[in-house]
Write an enzyme that holds these catalytic residues in place. Structure first.
Site, PDB file in Angstrom:
ATOM      1  N   HIS A 227       0.756  -1.142  -0.112  1.00 45.08           N
ATOM      2  CA  HIS A 227       0.036   0.056  -0.054  1.00 45.08           C
ATOM      3  C   HIS A 227       0.889   1.339   0.150  1.00 45.08           C
ATOM      4  O   HIS A 227       1.475   1.605   0.913  1.00 45.08           O
ATOM      5  CB  HIS A 227      -0.996  -0.019   1.104  1.00 45.08           C
TER       6      HIS A 227
ATOM      7  N   HIS B 187      -4.928  -5.758  -6.639  1.00 41.19           N
ATOM      8  CA  HIS B 187      -4.729  -7.003  -5.511  1.00 41.19           C
ATOM      9  C   HIS B 187      -6.228  -7.269  -5.186  1.00 41.19           C
ATOM     10  O   HIS B 187      -7.293  -6.692  -5.342  1.00 41.19           O
ATOM     11  CB  HIS B 187      -3.758  -6.863  -4.695  1.00 41.19           C
TER      12      HIS B 187
ATOM     13  N   CYS C 191     -12.565  -5.992   6.616  1.00 40.94           N
ATOM     14  CA  CYS C 191     -12.047  -6.348   5.271  1.00 40.94           C
ATOM     15  C   CYS C 191     -10.600  -7.072   5.552  1.00 40.94           C
ATOM     16  O   CYS C 191     -10.174  -7.451   6.585  1.00 40.94           O
ATOM     17  CB  CYS C 191     -11.691  -4.800   4.879  1.00 40.94           C
TER      18      CYS C 191
ATOM     19  N   HIS D 218      -7.317  -9.487   2.975  1.00 38.89           N
ATOM     20  CA  HIS D 218      -6.939 -10.104   2.121  1.00 38.89           C
ATOM     21  C   HIS D 218      -6.750 -11.654   2.011  1.00 38.89           C
ATOM     22  O   HIS D 218      -6.045 -12.040   2.981  1.00 38.89           O
ATOM     23  CB  HIS D 218      -5.387  -9.457   1.595  1.00 38.89           C
TER      24      HIS D 218
ATOM     25  N   GLU E  74      -9.365  -9.780  13.980  1.00 39.04           N
ATOM     26  CA  GLU E  74      -9.771  -8.211  13.952  1.00 39.04           C
ATOM     27  C   GLU E  74     -10.802  -8.026  15.303  1.00 39.04           C
ATOM     28  O   GLU E  74     -10.705  -7.200  15.793  1.00 39.04           O
ATOM     29  CB  GLU E  74     -10.221  -7.663  12.901  1.00 39.04           C
TER      30      GLU E  74
ATOM     31  N   TYR F 178     -12.596  -1.302  -6.839  1.00 40.03           N
ATOM     32  CA  TYR F 178     -12.477   0.220  -6.394  1.00 40.03           C
ATOM     33  C   TYR F 178     -11.200   0.558  -6.373  1.00 40.03           C
ATOM     34  O   TYR F 178     -10.398  -0.163  -6.244  1.00 40.03           O
ATOM     35  CB  TYR F 178     -13.409   0.463  -5.015  1.00 40.03           C
TER      36      TYR F 178
ATOM     37  N   GLU G  72      -5.739   2.373  -2.179  1.00 44.30           N
ATOM     38  CA  GLU G  72      -6.229   1.225  -2.191  1.00 44.30           C
ATOM     39  C   GLU G  72      -6.726   0.976  -3.757  1.00 44.30           C
ATOM     40  O   GLU G  72      -7.218   1.805  -4.432  1.00 44.30           O
ATOM     41  CB  GLU G  72      -7.201   1.049  -1.206  1.00 44.30           C
TER      42      GLU G  72
ATOM     43  N   GLU H 115      -8.122  -2.466  -5.448  1.00 42.35           N
ATOM     44  CA  GLU H 115      -8.561  -3.761  -5.311  1.00 42.35           C
ATOM     45  C   GLU H 115      -9.929  -4.224  -6.089  1.00 42.35           C
ATOM     46  O   GLU H 115     -10.827  -3.472  -6.225  1.00 42.35           O
ATOM     47  CB  GLU H 115      -9.054  -3.826  -3.526  1.00 42.35           C
TER      48      GLU H 115
ATOM     49  N   TRP I   6     -14.789   2.615   0.080  1.00 39.22           N
ATOM     50  CA  TRP I   6     -15.353   1.394  -0.363  1.00 39.22           C
ATOM     51  C   TRP I   6     -16.762   0.914   0.380  1.00 39.22           C
ATOM     52  O   TRP I   6     -17.652   0.502  -0.481  1.00 39.22           O
ATOM     53  CB  TRP I   6     -14.365   0.322  -0.093  1.00 39.22           C
TER      54      TRP I   6
END
Length: 193
Positions: free
Chosen positions: A23, A30, A65, A67, A85, A102, A111, A113, A158
């Protein structure tokens, strides 16, 4: 050490990169995901990103959120991040928006993604990890939708885009139709199950 799966414009995997270095002002495209978690009262969990986060610190956003990692099914990735989290075990993780994509910039960090959107349910209260989440609240879907889409909303870019698309699925989140996994970006096809 977490990484991100790099993508071409068609959503095919190009390899991976260390999450800590990806980032920047020129973040490569990604694979990611977003999830909206609901409780038994059909309230959505809204979280505020920790001030320690590199991207959008202190900003209110959707529940979780993250990955997916290489060879990690998308649903498993959603569940892993919710546990890390928020200290939550998810029930009924469902794919809603497989093609969401976005790009957004804030404070010189981008960002970029392909970010399929999921929903899940829980029966417990969050126990947030302070490096990830510094506040949370439960909201009715109509209240969250109104707040996130209001003029001058301070929610993450997002989540503002996603809630508009989710609202088009109908007024009751419990009735939103699941999307076919075949519509996910190609890099995620082998990660679904």
């Amino acid at each position: 050490m977490e990484h991100v799966i790099l993508l071409d414009e068609s959503g095919n995997a190009l390899g991976h990169q260390d999450k800590r270095t990806v980032h920047t002002a020129s973040t490569p495209l990604h694979l990611a995901f977003s999830c909206y978690i609901f409780n038994a009262e059909n309230q959505v969990l809204v979280t505020r990103r920790s001030l320690r986060k590199l991207t959008w610190p202190g900003v209110w956003t959707n529940s979780v959120c993250g990955h997916p990692q290489e060879s990690e099914p998308m649903v498993a990735a959603v569940s892993r991040r919710a546990a890390y989290e928020l200290g939550l075990a998810l029930d009924e993780v469902r794919l809603l928006l497989p093609g969401f994509r976005y790009r957004a910039e804030w404070g010189g960090v981008v960002e970029n993604e392909m970010c399929p959107v999921f929903t899940a349910s829980v029966s417990a209260e969050p126990r947030p990890h302070p490096d990830e989440v510094d506040a949370f609240r439960w909201m009715s879907w109509p209240d969250f939708l109104a707040e996130a889409t209001a003029e001058g909303s301070l929610y993450s870019p997002w989540s503002r885009m996603q809630v508009t698309l989710l609202a088009a699925l109908g007024p009751d989140p419990r009735a939103w139709p699941s999307a076919p996994s075949a519509a996910l970006p190609p890099a995620a096809h082998t990660l679904v199950h």
